[in-house]
Design a protein around this motif. Structure first.
Motif, PDB file in Angstrom:
ATOM      1  N   GLY A 148       0.828  -1.204   0.000  1.00 11.55           N
ATOM      2  CA  GLY A 148       0.000   0.000   0.000  1.00 11.55           C
ATOM      3  C   GLY A 148       0.859   1.250   0.000  1.00 11.55           C
ATOM      4  N   TYR A 149       0.250   2.367  -0.392  1.00 11.69           N
ATOM      5  CA  TYR A 149       0.971   3.644  -0.292  1.00 11.69           C
ATOM      6  C   TYR A 149       1.105   4.006   1.183  1.00 11.69           C
ATOM      7  N   PRO A 150       2.252   4.568   1.570  1.00 12.40           N
ATOM      8  CA  PRO A 150       2.496   4.835   2.999  1.00 12.40           C
ATOM      9  C   PRO A 150       1.430   5.744   3.594  1.00 12.40           C
ATOM     10  N   GLY A 151       1.038   5.401   4.816  1.00  7.93           N
ATOM     11  CA  GLY A 151      -0.028   6.155   5.476  1.00  7.93           C
ATOM     12  C   GLY A 151       0.376   6.732   6.815  1.00  7.93           C
ATOM     13  N   GLY A 152       1.679   6.767   7.092  1.00  4.29           N
ATOM     14  CA  GLY A 152       2.110   7.342   8.379  1.00  4.29           C
ATOM     15  C   GLY A 152       3.151   6.471   9.039  1.00  4.29           C
ATOM     16  N   ALA A 153       3.510   6.872  10.250  1.00  5.97           N
ATOM     17  CA  ALA A 153       4.584   6.172  10.966  1.00  5.97           C
ATOM     18  C   ALA A 153       4.152   4.756  11.326  1.00  5.97           C
ATOM     19  N   ASP A 154       5.086   3.836  11.191  1.00  3.57           N
ATOM     20  CA  ASP A 154       4.802   2.441  11.524  1.00  3.57           C
ATOM     21  C   ASP A 154       5.094   2.215  13.004  1.00  3.57           C
ATOM     22  N   PRO A 155       4.228   1.497  13.712  1.00  5.78           N
ATOM     23  CA  PRO A 155       4.446   1.286  15.145  1.00  5.78           C
ATOM     24  C   PRO A 155       5.624   0.364  15.455  1.00  5.78           C
ATOM     25  N   VAL A 156       6.052  -0.399  14.481  1.00 10.39           N
ATOM     26  CA  VAL A 156       7.091  -1.411  14.729  1.00 10.39           C
ATOM     27  C   VAL A 156       8.420  -1.035  14.074  1.00 10.39           C
ATOM     28  N   THR A 157       8.361  -0.549  12.827  1.00  5.45           N
ATOM     29  CA  THR A 157       9.591  -0.273  12.079  1.00  5.45           C
ATOM     30  C   THR A 157      10.511   0.656  12.860  1.00  5.45           C
ATOM     31  N   GLY A 158      11.792   0.303  12.876  1.00  3.10           N
ATOM     32  CA  GLY A 158      12.782   1.119  13.575  1.00  3.10           C
ATOM     33  C   GLY A 158      13.045   0.653  14.983  1.00  3.10           C
ATOM     34  N   ASN A 159      12.120  -0.157  15.520  1.00  9.97           N
ATOM     35  CA  ASN A 159      12.322  -0.660  16.887  1.00  9.97           C
ATOM     36  C   ASN A 159      13.294  -1.826  16.919  1.00  9.97           C
ATOM     37  N   ARG A 160      13.554  -2.367  15.756  1.00  9.57           N
ATOM     38  CA  ARG A 160      14.425  -3.550  15.702  1.00  9.57           C
ATOM     39  C   ARG A 160      15.555  -3.282  14.716  1.00  9.57           C
ATOM     40  N   PRO A 161      16.563  -2.497  15.159  1.00  9.83           N
ATOM     41  CA  PRO A 161      17.645  -2.137  14.231  1.00  9.83           C
ATOM     42  C   PRO A 161      18.446  -3.340  13.774  1.00  9.83           C
ATOM     43  N   ARG A 162      19.066  -3.213  12.616  1.00  9.50           N
ATOM     44  CA  ARG A 162      19.906  -4.288  12.088  1.00  9.50           C
ATOM     45  C   ARG A 162      21.198  -4.385  12.903  1.00  9.50           C
ATOM     46  N   MET A 163      21.739  -5.586  12.982  1.00  9.34           N
ATOM     47  CA  MET A 163      23.028  -5.775  13.648  1.00  9.34           C
ATOM     48  C   MET A 163      24.126  -5.103  12.819  1.00  9.34           C
ATOM     49  N   ALA A 164      25.259  -4.854  13.476  1.00  8.00           N
ATOM     50  CA  ALA A 164      26.387  -4.224  12.784  1.00  8.00           C
ATOM     51  C   ALA A 164      26.960  -5.190  11.750  1.00  8.00           C
ATOM     52  N   LEU A 165      27.539  -4.628  10.682  1.00 16.69           N
ATOM     53  CA  LEU A 165      28.051  -5.456   9.589  1.00 16.69           C
ATOM     54  C   LEU A 165      29.142  -6.414  10.074  1.00 16.69           C
ATOM     55  N   ASP A 166      29.971  -5.982  11.030  1.00 12.80           N
ATOM     56  CA  ASP A 166      31.084  -6.866  11.430  1.00 12.80           C
ATOM     57  C   ASP A 166      30.600  -8.072  12.242  1.00 12.80           C
ATOM     58  N   GLY A 167      29.399  -8.041  12.762  1.00 14.43           N
ATOM     59  CA  GLY A 167      28.843  -9.231  13.404  1.00 14.43           C
ATOM     60  C   GLY A 167      28.018 -10.077  12.451  1.00 14.43           C
ATOM     61  N   TYR A 168      27.704  -9.499  11.302  1.00 12.63           N
ATOM     62  CA  TYR A 168      26.795 -10.134  10.345  1.00 12.63           C
ATOM     63  C   TYR A 168      27.540 -10.873   9.239  1.00 12.63           C
ATOM     64  N   ALA A 169      28.605 -10.243   8.745  1.00 12.31           N
ATOM     65  CA  ALA A 169      29.341 -10.811   7.610  1.00 12.31           C
ATOM     66  C   ALA A 169      30.753 -11.181   8.055  1.00 12.31           C
ATOM     67  N   HIS A 170      31.178 -12.360   7.669  1.00  9.89           N
ATOM     68  CA  HIS A 170      32.518 -12.835   8.025  1.00  9.89           C
ATOM     69  C   HIS A 170      33.247 -13.223   6.743  1.00  9.89           C
ATOM     70  N   PHE A 171      34.529 -13.374   6.851  1.00 13.62           N
ATOM     71  CA  PHE A 171      35.343 -13.692   5.668  1.00 13.62           C
ATOM     72  C   PHE A 171      36.093 -14.998   5.886  1.00 13.62           C
ATOM     73  N   GLU A 172      35.966 -15.873   4.951  1.00  5.67           N
ATOM     74  CA  GLU A 172      36.682 -17.157   4.879  1.00  5.67           C
ATOM     75  C   GLU A 172      36.171 -18.203   5.867  1.00  5.67           C
ATOM     76  N   THR A 173      36.140 -17.916   7.162  1.00  7.97           N
ATOM     77  CA  THR A 173      35.657 -18.894   8.146  1.00  7.97           C
ATOM     78  C   THR A 173      34.863 -18.168   9.217  1.00  7.97           C
ATOM     79  N   TRP A 174      34.155 -18.954  10.001  1.00  5.01           N
ATOM     80  CA  TRP A 174      33.469 -18.392  11.177  1.00  5.01           C
ATOM     81  C   TRP A 174      34.514 -17.783  12.114  1.00  5.01           C
ATOM     82  N   PRO A 175      34.253 -16.617  12.672  1.00  4.55           N
ATOM     83  CA  PRO A 175      35.295 -15.965  13.474  1.00  4.55           C
ATOM     84  C   PRO A 175      35.640 -16.754  14.734  1.00  4.55           C
ATOM     85  N   ALA A 176      36.934 -16.750  15.073  1.00  4.49           N
ATOM     86  CA  ALA A 176      37.416 -17.499  16.258  1.00  4.49           C
ATOM     87  C   ALA A 176      36.903 -16.836  17.521  1.00  4.49           C
TER      88      ALA A 176
END
Ligand SMILES: Cc1cc2nc3c(=O)[nH]c(=O)nc-3n(C[C@H](O)[C@H](O)[C@H](O)COP(=O)(O)O)c2cc1C
Length: 176
Positions: A148-176
């Motif tokens: 739908g076309y936006p109708g105002g502020a969402d009661p939920v959006t923004g309350n659950r921020p994304r984790m930081a990139l360094d905890g989300y993406a790893h390189f080569e292996t799972w971090p020690a």
């Protein structure tokens, strides 16, 4: 809006202004879903667009976190078809949820480019949802997307921020 900007600015939004989605815009959105790839090109996903108020309410009754569904201009049900309905030589739907997710994100991003916001809605009573949509046996609702076309502020959006990139993406292996 370029693709990256669409991705990083898109937030799941549950408040709509009631305006209908023009047919040509809806067609572009549905086409974006259709173009999503699928495992072995099995194409196990079909879409059902629901705009009738009573049917939106009936679908909402099949989920536990779905108060936004009846107010959506359109609800797209992502349906997974059983193996027999797929092209000959293709195999089961075990990748189906992934395929449905790809289609869903295409749909939501194409909608966002058009200024239309969206939010997934899960059906917890899947048999009920199948009945509301008149699905044949073996067909399963993977998820709903409210649009739908936006109708105002969402009661939920923004309350659950994304984790930081360094905890989300790893390189080569799972971090020690
Ligand atoms: C598979 C799936 C099912 C979801 N089901 C619901 C739902 O039933 N009701 C709802 O309000 N949000 C639902 N959401 C939306 C999530 O709550 C949302 O993605 C998350 O809060 C992040 O939102 P944001 O992009 O606004 O930060 C669902 C999301 C996904 C990916």
């Amino acid at each position: 809006m370029d693709t990256y900007r669409a991705i990083v600015t898109k937030r799941d939004t549950r408040v709509y202004d009631g305006r209908p989605i023009p047919e040509e815009v809806l067609t572009r959105i549905l086409n974006a879903g259709r173009m999503a790839g699928s495992a072995k090109a099995a194409q196990p996903v079909r879409l059902i667009v629901v705009r009738e108020q009573a049917r939106k309410e009936a679908l909402a009754a099949c989920g536990r976190f779905t108060p936004h569904v009846p107010a959506a201009a359109a609800v797209v049900a992502l349906v997974l078809v059983p193996e027999a309905d797929q092209p000959p030589g293709q195999f089961a739907i075990f990748r189906g949820p992934f395929d449905a997710g790809r289609a869903a994100q295409n749909i939501m991003l194409a909608a966002w480019e058009e200024g239309i916001t969206s939010c997934p809605a899960s059906t917890h009573d899947n048999d009920g949802a199948a009945k509301v949509l008149g699905l044949p046996p073996g067909h399963v609702v993977a998820n709903l997307i409210a649009l739908g076309y936006p109708g105002g502020a969402d009661p939920v959006t923004g309350n659950r921020p994304r984790m930081a990139l360094d905890g989300y993406a790893h390189f080569e292996t799972w971090p020690a």
